[in-house]
Design a protein around this motif. Sequence first.
Motif, short mmCIF file in Angstrom:
data_model
loop_
_atom_site.label_atom_id
_atom_site.label_comp_id
_atom_site.label_asym_id
_atom_site.label_seq_id
_atom_site.Cartn_x
_atom_site.Cartn_y
_atom_site.Cartn_z
N LEU A 154 9.95 12.40 -0.93
CA LEU A 154 8.76 13.09 -1.42
C LEU A 154 7.61 12.10 -1.56
O LEU A 154 7.77 11.04 -2.17
N ASP A 155 6.46 12.45 -0.98
CA ASP A 155 5.23 11.71 -1.29
C ASP A 155 4.72 12.29 -2.60
O ASP A 155 4.18 13.39 -2.64
N ASN A 156 4.95 11.55 -3.69
CA ASN A 156 4.66 12.05 -5.03
C ASN A 156 3.36 11.49 -5.60
O ASN A 156 3.18 11.41 -6.81
N THR A 157 2.44 11.10 -4.72
CA THR A 157 1.18 10.53 -5.16
C THR A 157 0.40 11.51 -6.04
O THR A 157 -0.16 11.15 -7.07
N TRP A 158 0.38 12.78 -5.62
CA TRP A 158 -0.37 13.82 -6.35
C TRP A 158 0.24 14.06 -7.74
O TRP A 158 -0.46 14.11 -8.74
N SER B 162 11.43 9.20 -4.07
CA SER B 162 10.07 9.56 -4.47
C SER B 162 9.17 8.36 -4.19
O SER B 162 9.40 7.28 -4.71
N MET B 163 8.18 8.59 -3.34
CA MET B 163 7.25 7.52 -2.97
C MET B 163 5.89 7.84 -3.59
O MET B 163 5.52 9.00 -3.75
N GLN B 164 5.17 6.81 -4.01
CA GLN B 164 3.81 7.03 -4.53
C GLN B 164 2.86 6.00 -3.96
O GLN B 164 3.23 4.84 -3.77
N ALA B 165 1.63 6.43 -3.74
CA ALA B 165 0.55 5.48 -3.54
C ALA B 165 0.07 5.13 -4.95
O ALA B 165 -0.65 5.90 -5.58
N LEU B 166 0.50 3.98 -5.46
CA LEU B 166 0.07 3.54 -6.79
C LEU B 166 -1.43 3.25 -6.79
O LEU B 166 -2.06 3.13 -7.84
N THR B 167 -1.96 3.11 -5.58
CA THR B 167 -3.40 2.99 -5.34
C THR B 167 -4.19 4.06 -6.09
O THR B 167 -5.33 3.82 -6.50
N LYS B 168 -3.58 5.22 -6.26
CA LYS B 168 -4.29 6.35 -6.84
C LYS B 168 -4.12 6.32 -8.36
O LYS B 168 -4.78 5.57 -9.02
N SER C 299 -9.84 8.13 -0.93
CA SER C 299 -9.00 7.83 -2.09
C SER C 299 -9.41 8.71 -3.27
O SER C 299 -10.33 9.54 -3.16
N TRP C 300 -8.71 8.57 -4.39
CA TRP C 300 -8.95 9.41 -5.56
C TRP C 300 -8.27 8.81 -6.77
O TRP C 300 -7.57 7.80 -6.67
N ALA C 301 -8.49 9.44 -7.93
CA ALA C 301 -7.90 9.04 -9.21
C ALA C 301 -8.55 7.81 -9.82
O ALA C 301 -8.03 7.24 -10.78
N LEU D 156 8.46 15.36 2.23
CA LEU D 156 7.86 16.45 1.47
C LEU D 156 6.58 15.91 0.84
O LEU D 156 6.48 14.71 0.56
N GLU D 157 5.62 16.79 0.63
CA GLU D 157 4.40 16.37 -0.06
C GLU D 157 3.94 17.52 -0.95
O GLU D 157 3.84 18.65 -0.48
N ALA D 158 3.71 17.23 -2.23
CA ALA D 158 3.38 18.30 -3.17
C ALA D 158 2.29 17.83 -4.14
O ALA D 158 2.54 16.95 -4.92
N VAL E 176 0.84 17.02 5.93
CA VAL E 176 1.22 15.67 5.51
C VAL E 176 -0.02 14.74 5.47
O VAL E 176 -1.00 14.96 6.21
N TYR E 177 0.03 13.74 4.60
CA TYR E 177 -0.99 12.69 4.56
C TYR E 177 -1.20 12.19 6.00
O TYR E 177 -0.26 11.72 6.65
N GLY E 178 -2.43 12.29 6.50
CA GLY E 178 -2.73 12.03 7.91
C GLY E 178 -2.15 10.75 8.49
O GLY E 178 -1.50 10.77 9.54
N SER F 258 0.87 -1.18 0.00
CA SER F 258 0.00 0.00 0.00
C SER F 258 0.90 1.23 0.00
O SER F 258 2.11 1.12 0.25
N GLY F 259 0.31 2.37 -0.24
CA GLY F 259 1.08 3.61 -0.15
C GLY F 259 1.61 3.82 1.25
O GLY F 259 2.76 4.22 1.45
N LEU F 260 0.75 3.53 2.23
CA LEU F 260 1.16 3.71 3.62
C LEU F 260 2.31 2.76 3.98
O LEU F 260 3.24 3.15 4.71
N ALA G 134 4.56 1.79 1.95
CA ALA G 134 5.76 2.37 1.32
C ALA G 134 6.34 3.48 2.20
O ALA G 134 7.56 3.60 2.34
N ILE G 135 5.47 4.28 2.81
CA ILE G 135 5.91 5.33 3.74
C ILE G 135 6.60 4.68 4.94
O ILE G 135 7.69 5.09 5.36
N ALA G 136 5.97 3.64 5.49
CA ALA G 136 6.54 2.95 6.65
C ALA G 136 7.89 2.34 6.31
O ALA G 136 8.83 2.36 7.13
C1 LIG Z 1 -3.66 7.52 -0.53
C2 LIG Z 1 -2.38 8.18 -0.16
C3 LIG Z 1 -1.39 7.49 0.52
C4 LIG Z 1 -1.56 6.07 1.02
O1 LIG Z 1 -1.88 5.16 0.04
P1 LIG Z 1 -2.63 3.78 0.44
O2 LIG Z 1 -2.32 2.89 -0.70
O3 LIG Z 1 -4.07 4.13 0.59
O4 LIG Z 1 -2.02 3.30 1.72
C5 LIG Z 1 -0.23 8.16 0.81
N1 LIG Z 1 -0.04 9.44 0.46
C6 LIG Z 1 -0.99 10.14 -0.19
C7 LIG Z 1 -0.72 11.58 -0.55
C8 LIG Z 1 -2.19 9.54 -0.53
O5 LIG Z 1 -3.13 10.25 -1.14
#
Ligand SMILES: *Cc1c(COP(=O)(O)O)cnc(C)c1O
Length: 398
Positions: free
Chosen positions: A188-192, A208-214, A344-346, A159-161, A116-118, A91-93, A95-97
Amino acid sequence: MSEGDNDSATDRLTTGLIHHRYQPPAGFGAVPPGVFKASTVIFKDTAALRARRWQDKTGYTYGLHGTPTTFTLEERIASLEGGRHTLLAPSGLAAIALVDLALLAAGDEVLLPANVYGPSRELARHELARLGVAHRLYDPLDATALADMIGPQTKLVWLEAAGSVTMEFPDLAGLVAACKARDVITALDNTWGAGIAFAPFDCGVDISMQALTKYASGGADVLMGSVTTRDDALHQRLKTTHMRLGLGVGANDAELVLRSLPSLVLRYTAQDAAARRLAAWWHGRSEVVQILHPAFEGAPGHAHWASACRAAAGLFSVVFDARYTQAQVDAFLDTLRLFKLGYSWAGPVSLVVPYDLTALRGTGAGAGQGMLVRFAIGLEAADDLIADCEQALPALTA
Ligand SMILES: *Cc1c(COP(=O)(O)O)cnc(C)c1O
């Protein structure tokens, strides 16, 4: 026929079905890269087993350490990000961990942007704190203040942008320069940005980290994260922790993301355009006092966005006038038909989530105290989404 004959016949059948002589012809070509599933990877002899190192991609060791499917996805995400190495997490989270656990030890400190992402902050507040890692929040719009906060124990700056929910676009260049001057690793949280809005490594970040979930998934049907680097040594540090934590992704999930990647730029561009139309529509409405979309003049961090980005995600928030109560904004949200309530989004379906601005507010946006609603634009026609908002507006004052 005796019982023994029957046993050996079924034995032969069973073994024959497992070790079947047929091999399909090599050279199959198709558009999808294929799905390989394995826990066990078979070595051709003991020499190959003994020689094999799991650290590189010259071969296969065990399903957790990579298959053709996960290697292929890793390489495509690395290209998307402009990096050299990518690790996948469930998950994205996660990846952060992974980044936090690989780079931080007792006595260290990590700095997080106030927006920051909560769940990343919750991870720091609870799990990292339990391990003796401290965290502090910084103002993503104030690079000078960040430079002053960095101390000898600061080992990582996230960082988050743009930032989550309030969408302030940070002074990426200034923040990265402040960290570089003190030799602190930046992630960098590069999900956006999704690798599309701007090139993360050109901004000087280390990770550069991403939530590929999005965006990478785009289907609202898979959870996955990525951690990308350019630096070989940093990648090996992350990969070692990744292996020790046993972070793997399923082949079917990797396949879903691989299938979605060819349409990534088209989806990102379409959602960007539709979100700007929706945000512009809200901009002209008296019910809202602020549009939090980094491409909009007056939005916090707009100048930073304009200097760093060629696009924006299909995501924005509006702050309702303080005269509207939570119950009234909730009634508006409950009256929407195309927009669904959900996190979530995208994905293909447009989503809304209400947030309590006072509870959320760290630093950055200078909005009032009204209710905030985040809009995540899906793939529906923008006109239909505007009409949906229009038909639900009377519920605000009902
Ligand atoms: C959704 C999201 C995450 C976490 O992704 P999950 O796959 O839901 O754990 C992390 N950072 C940002 C900015 C997100 O929008």
